[in-house]
Design an enzyme around this catalytic site. Sequence first.
Site, PDB file in Angstrom:
ATOM      1  N   LYS A 245       0.809  -1.158   0.084  1.00 53.06           N
ATOM      2  CA  LYS A 245       0.036  -0.090  -0.266  1.00 53.06           C
ATOM      3  C   LYS A 245       0.839   1.233  -0.024  1.00 53.06           C
ATOM      4  CE  LYS A 245      -4.212  -1.709   0.009  1.00 53.06           C
ATOM      5  NZ  LYS A 245      -5.418  -1.381   1.188  1.00 53.06           N
ATOM      6  N   GLN A 305      -1.520 -12.819   9.616  1.00 50.69           N
ATOM      7  CA  GLN A 305      -1.896 -12.871   8.284  1.00 50.69           C
ATOM      8  C   GLN A 305      -0.570 -12.703   7.632  1.00 50.69           C
ATOM      9  OE1 GLN A 305      -4.004  -9.709   9.832  1.00 50.69           O
ATOM     10  NE2 GLN A 305      -2.380  -8.313   9.417  1.00 50.69           N
ATOM     11  N   ASP A 340      -2.968  -5.811   0.441  1.00 48.88           N
ATOM     12  CA  ASP A 340      -1.425  -6.382   0.763  1.00 48.88           C
ATOM     13  C   ASP A 340      -1.598  -7.453   1.619  1.00 48.88           C
ATOM     14  OD1 ASP A 340      -2.807  -4.890   2.627  1.00 48.88           O
ATOM     15  OD2 ASP A 340      -0.884  -3.741   3.326  1.00 48.88           O
ATOM     16  N   ASP A 377      -4.045  -8.561  16.867  1.00 49.27           N
ATOM     17  CA  ASP A 377      -4.572  -8.129  16.023  1.00 49.27           C
ATOM     18  C   ASP A 377      -5.790  -8.817  15.328  1.00 49.27           C
ATOM     19  OD1 ASP A 377      -4.545  -5.925  13.996  1.00 49.27           O
ATOM     20  OD2 ASP A 377      -4.444  -7.460  12.385  1.00 49.27           O
ATOM     21  N   ASN A 378      -7.009  -8.453  15.343  1.00 49.19           N
ATOM     22  CA  ASN A 378      -8.272  -9.048  14.587  1.00 49.19           C
ATOM     23  C   ASN A 378      -8.304 -10.409  15.227  1.00 49.19           C
ATOM     24  OD1 ASN A 378      -9.584  -6.755  13.596  1.00 49.19           O
ATOM     25  ND2 ASN A 378      -7.705  -7.058  11.479  1.00 49.19           N
ATOM     26  N   GLU A 406      -7.349  -7.106  20.237  1.00 49.50           N
ATOM     27  CA  GLU A 406      -8.007  -5.982  19.566  1.00 49.50           C
ATOM     28  C   GLU A 406      -9.177  -6.537  18.687  1.00 49.50           C
ATOM     29  OE1 GLU A 406      -7.760  -3.430  15.757  1.00 49.50           O
ATOM     30  OE2 GLU A 406      -7.450  -5.519  15.682  1.00 49.50           O
ATOM     31  N   LYS A 518      -0.030   4.525   9.289  1.00 53.49           N
ATOM     32  CA  LYS A 518      -0.063   2.835   8.867  1.00 53.49           C
ATOM     33  C   LYS A 518       0.700   2.909   7.627  1.00 53.49           C
ATOM     34  CE  LYS A 518      -4.489   2.253   9.363  1.00 53.49           C
ATOM     35  NZ  LYS A 518      -5.687   1.613   9.303  1.00 53.49           N
ATOM     36  N   TYR A 519       0.691   3.975   6.825  1.00 53.16           N
ATOM     37  CA  TYR A 519       1.340   3.814   5.435  1.00 53.16           C
ATOM     38  C   TYR A 519       2.438   4.665   5.124  1.00 53.16           C
ATOM     39  CZ  TYR A 519      -3.552   1.896   5.215  1.00 53.16           C
ATOM     40  OH  TYR A 519      -4.650   1.517   5.581  1.00 53.16           O
TER      41      TYR A 519
END
Length: 645
Positions: A245, A305, A340, A377-378, A406, A518-519
Amino acid sequence: MQNQRRVLIENVLPQLDNGAFDIKRIVNQTVQVSADVLADGHDVLACSLLFKHENDSKWTEIRMNESSNDEYITQFVVEKQGRYTYFVEGWIDYALNWQHGIEKKIIDNQNVKSELLEGAELLKPLLKKVNADEKKYITQLITLFKTEKDYQLAIKEAVSETLHTIFLHYPSKLLANKSIEYGIYVDRKKALFSTWYEFFPRSASGTKKHGTFKDCENLLPRVAKMGFDTLYFPPIHPIGEINRKGKNNATIAASDDVGSPWGIGSQYGGHKSIHPELGTIADFKALVNKAKSLDIEIAMDFALQAAPDHPYVKEFPQWFKWRPDGTVQYAENPPKKYQDILPIYFESADWKNLWKELLDCALFWIEECGIGVFRVDNPHTKPFYFWGWLIAEIKKKHPHVLFLAEAFTRPKIMHELAKQGFTQSYTYFTWRNSKAELIEYVTELTQTQQKDFFRPNFWPNTPDINPFALQGANEATYLQKYFLAATLSSSTGIYGPVFEQMIAAPIQGKEEYLDSEKYQICEWNWELENKITVLISKINRIRKEQPSLQQTNNIAFCDTDNHLLMAYYKWDDNKTNETLMVLNMDAYNLKQGFVKVPLQQLGIAVGTSFKVHDLITGNSYIWNKEWCYVELDPNLPFHLFKIEK
């Protein structure tokens, strides 16, 4: 057929789903247990609580006391980390029943010679249980009850406190009944009391240059000065280059774009590797150790992930779900798209090896670098039973390790993750802004069954959430939000330095940051100090000094005569530390009014003077009324009173 048991044991509390899950406590907390224990007829009932730590060989037994309406209660302290088991046992206490009956007859001047003979038979089995002095006493009683030498002495001893105590200490549990066994998982104190700070290591240099772990070391004194004990980093692993990204989540990245840290894995490695521009494993270990010297723990992001070029994709293609055209569908959370990121396929036929590898990833950082805290995360997008297994496996070897979920999702899903073993959870606090909303939500967290298994961590913002309430907000709003987070919940955190520097430019109409970190690498002024940093530091110091603020559940909201004044009272388990918080909910105008002090809970008689000391300003006041006057300006919109009786 049922056996001859007569005692029923029901409604044992606390417990979760009839013992399917463990309740949560921390070391040295008290567990209050209640149960409904009943039987037919009018016989005397007795019941005990039995408990033991997983490493104990014997059960500890304590008698439960009758409360009302066939409810029995008691409490015990969990002194060691790890898992405890407990159950309730109930029985008809024939010895106490005999003593109770004979006492009634003696008071009624009835002759009880026959009852004394019955008592002698009840005493005989005790001879094998009691100590030498007690054995001598019981032997004398048996003789006394069987003969008619001294009837008056016999009836006196039959109802004596000495005999009653012996019956209590050595019960004959004929036809006893037991509840099922329930579990408690006991964590270290940080499970309940923690103060988190999040920043991106790659922005640690203060310039556009990619930050390193060495740069992070230079920021540790700032984090410590502000009173944070947990420093959380977004993923520190290599970032994928395929479908990387660009700035502001652009689907096409420029050659110098750094990508999202959550797009994990590239030619430089995967979940057991470090982004080469951050440093080496040795550099990370040095950072972890330096942080520990300042009483700060580094919390790692555990994000399961993979980027399209993660080594797993080639080495273990069976761990991904391939489509007929030979591609893997990237992750989505409509309307959000994560081109991504490839989701891991937990329904793979090779799931056992997948689970083992993911466990090994966590163990690597625990055992190689001394990590004791993970922000996951998630987790709600992975199977519940996977988390229950993984956390249990880690706890077997490393019981000190903690997990923050989270999972900004539906309540029952958040609750299930907590039941499966997550230590703490993000919450809806981020979106609770009015007095009514906050009172309703905190009451739900602390006064329902959630208090036994769901530990909230209150975050005003995260890199993913730029809440509408903070977009364009003034300084007072930020002060209000942190004060609420830090005093309502014993665990709290912020994403900085955007929070304390009030950086909240949004993507129009969304709760997302414009120019999101974040990017991209952000150029922060890490030397900046302002009123918000000063007050955050002071609040965090007060939290460390006041035990009443190191727990969440002991809270009572106080009445006020102004709906824009919010007040609440907190106390520690022993009521040796008590605080009263008063907040002006209006970020723009001075508010004044009266707060109803909970005198009864404080043990203060109406009209008695007592002192309240504002730990923020240092000012003290003598109050002697139930309704006391306060006045708060948005420039300093709160009082944090320590009550000194």
